[in-house]
Scaffold this motif. Structure first.
Motif, PDB file in Angstrom:
ATOM      1  N   TYR A  15      87.997  88.508  42.772  1.00 52.38           N
ATOM      2  CA  TYR A  15      87.344  87.749  41.722  1.00 52.38           C
ATOM      3  C   TYR A  15      85.904  87.794  42.425  1.00 52.38           C
ATOM      4  O   TYR A  15      85.735  88.145  43.631  1.00 52.38           O
ATOM      5  CB  TYR A  15      87.662  86.402  41.339  1.00 52.38           C
ATOM      6  N   SER A  16      84.899  87.661  41.758  1.00 55.16           N
ATOM      7  CA  SER A  16      83.571  87.676  42.356  1.00 55.16           C
ATOM      8  C   SER A  16      82.649  86.619  41.481  1.00 55.16           C
ATOM      9  O   SER A  16      82.901  86.115  40.358  1.00 55.16           O
ATOM     10  CB  SER A  16      82.586  89.095  41.697  1.00 55.16           C
ATOM     11  N   CYS A  33      79.167  85.993  42.771  1.00 54.75           N
ATOM     12  CA  CYS A  33      78.080  86.563  43.540  1.00 54.75           C
ATOM     13  C   CYS A  33      77.150  87.261  42.886  1.00 54.75           C
ATOM     14  O   CYS A  33      77.606  88.450  42.269  1.00 54.75           O
ATOM     15  CB  CYS A  33      78.693  87.407  44.604  1.00 54.75           C
ATOM     16  N   SER A  41      87.635  86.879  47.439  1.00 57.46           N
ATOM     17  CA  SER A  41      86.501  87.258  46.819  1.00 57.46           C
ATOM     18  C   SER A  41      85.718  88.537  47.252  1.00 57.46           C
ATOM     19  O   SER A  41      86.082  89.059  48.273  1.00 57.46           O
ATOM     20  CB  SER A  41      85.737  86.122  47.447  1.00 57.46           C
ATOM     21  N   ASP A  58      89.202  89.006  51.630  1.00 58.10           N
ATOM     22  CA  ASP A  58      88.107  88.801  51.088  1.00 58.10           C
ATOM     23  C   ASP A  58      87.354  90.269  51.496  1.00 58.10           C
ATOM     24  O   ASP A  58      87.671  90.819  52.504  1.00 58.10           O
ATOM     25  CB  ASP A  58      87.124  87.642  51.357  1.00 58.10           C
ATOM     26  N   GLU A 111      81.960  90.140  47.772  1.00 58.72           N
ATOM     27  CA  GLU A 111      80.297  89.959  47.784  1.00 58.72           C
ATOM     28  C   GLU A 111      79.655  90.947  48.226  1.00 58.72           C
ATOM     29  O   GLU A 111      80.448  92.041  48.961  1.00 58.72           O
ATOM     30  CB  GLU A 111      79.997  88.707  48.616  1.00 58.72           C
TER      31      GLU A 111
END
Lengths: 245, 245
Positions: free
Chosen positions: A174-175, A177, A6, A140, A8
């Motif tokens: 991926y996001s 957020c 991820s 991440d 963020e």
């Protein structure tokens, strides 16, 4: 490994608690001027940097014999060797040395992030190198904007968007957020003429009033450096000088 | 009085401390769904609303005889009269009555702001009425986004941008705030097709998973109401029912 890591973005150190992730590499961003100055120093071959949160700590390190960069409101402090501009960190001054750098917003962000997997320092001047590092490391990613005294700021957000755009080109990431979405969209508005867009930033106007805006173009020009500073045991060192975990 | 009143946007209740201004009218925004539901209730003629931060407090008010709207994860709680959707606040249920509304993010934002000059509640459905109120009152404006559990969220930011755009059309107001700039630019990207843009929002996807996304269009359609709820002595009442200060 597809879309497993991820991304963020955190718009202020005060919000970091909501994004804390022990598995993440935290990317600290303080474009005007702390992380740009840190990257400039590493490009000039500094051995180590110590980010210090206040002037007392800076003075203490000066008394211990360190080179100290410290200013308030644009004035170099009497005990310091030079001020906080990236342009001060020339090879003749810093190569092979340990330098203490006084930065309130930047130090706070770096220290907050120190419980994560690792902490790296990003600016426009080393952004592609940071992205390459993140792609290689496959963790991440939390991009932590230092902001201005806790407030949201545009220049850090644009860099977050620029890095997120490059990371999302890679299938690892991926996001989910909203801060990433906002950063990406603002970066898309700015990227074709960043110097024009950044005129809107309050910190840009603040630096102009203080006569410190000679750094604007340098701090917003991508990839003059390929060095990735990382925070390890209280000091910043260059990634390529570290023993990998 | 030209350009004398400032506009600021706060992206999370955690950042409010940096924007606190006793002279400001604080505009609380929680588009999905608390402030939209509050505005819907006032459009339906509710007399008073009590925002409550947790379920214990909601249950306590139910035991005292109040109508209570409360849900968790899309399920109406057994002691409550109905859930949190704006569609529940029909005139037949709420007209002339006092209703307690359980909202974690929204209540926190409202209570934080209560030391300011005044607190008003905004959603897309009453945005022009809120803007008119702010223009008439001639105070500094702080738009406080409730966000999602402290995090930045897109839908609140878009409403902040929409209101800032209208306010800045009026010569009373100016902005020197990067959050305003970002909100305006994101709103400009979204305004021509807000339902398309808002698909990106994580809260939109969360509501879809919970089967609660029937409210999306209603919550993003401007100006179905002209009522401005204000927070006074612990309760929300409609502005036109208040005695002016």
């Amino acid at each position: 490994m597809k879309h497993q890591k991820s991304i963020e973005v955190v718009f202020s150190p005060d919000l970091y608690k909501y994004y804390q992730n022990p598995e993440a590499i935290v990317v600290v961003v303080d474009v005007l001027r702390a992380t740009s100055a840190i990257c400039a120093a590493f490009e000039s071959g500094v051995a180590k940097m110590i980010p210090v949160p206040d002037l007392e700590k800076a003075k203490e390190l000066k008394d211990k014999g360190y080179i100290v960069a410290a200013e308030r409101d644009g004035n170099v402090l009497d005990f310091a060797d030079f001020g906080n501009s990236p342009f001060n960190f020339t090879p003749s001054r810093v190569k092979g040395k340990t330098v203490a750098y006084s930065t309130t917003n930047g130090t706070r962000a770096i220290q907050l992030a120190s419980e994560s997997y690792s902490v790296v320092i990003a600016s426009f001047i080393n952004m592609s190198a940071v992205v390459e590092h993140l792609v290689n490391e496959k963790h991440d990613v939390v991009i932590l904007c230092a902001g201005w005294k806790g407030k949201f700021c545009l220049e850090d957000t644009l860099l977050a968007g620029a890095m997120a755009e490059k990371l999302l080109d890679n299938q690892i990431f991926y996001s989910a957020c909203d801060s990433v979405t906002a950063s990406l969209d603002l970066w898309k508005l700015a990227k074709n003429d960043i110097m024009y867009y950044i005129e809107k930033a309050t910190q840009r106007q603040r630096l102009k009033r203080l006569g410190l805006d000679d750094v604007m173009e340098y701090c917003h020009t991508p990839d003059s450096s390929a060095v990735v500073p990382v925070f390890e045991k209280g000091v910043l060192v260059a990634w390529h000088n570290m023993i990998k975990k």
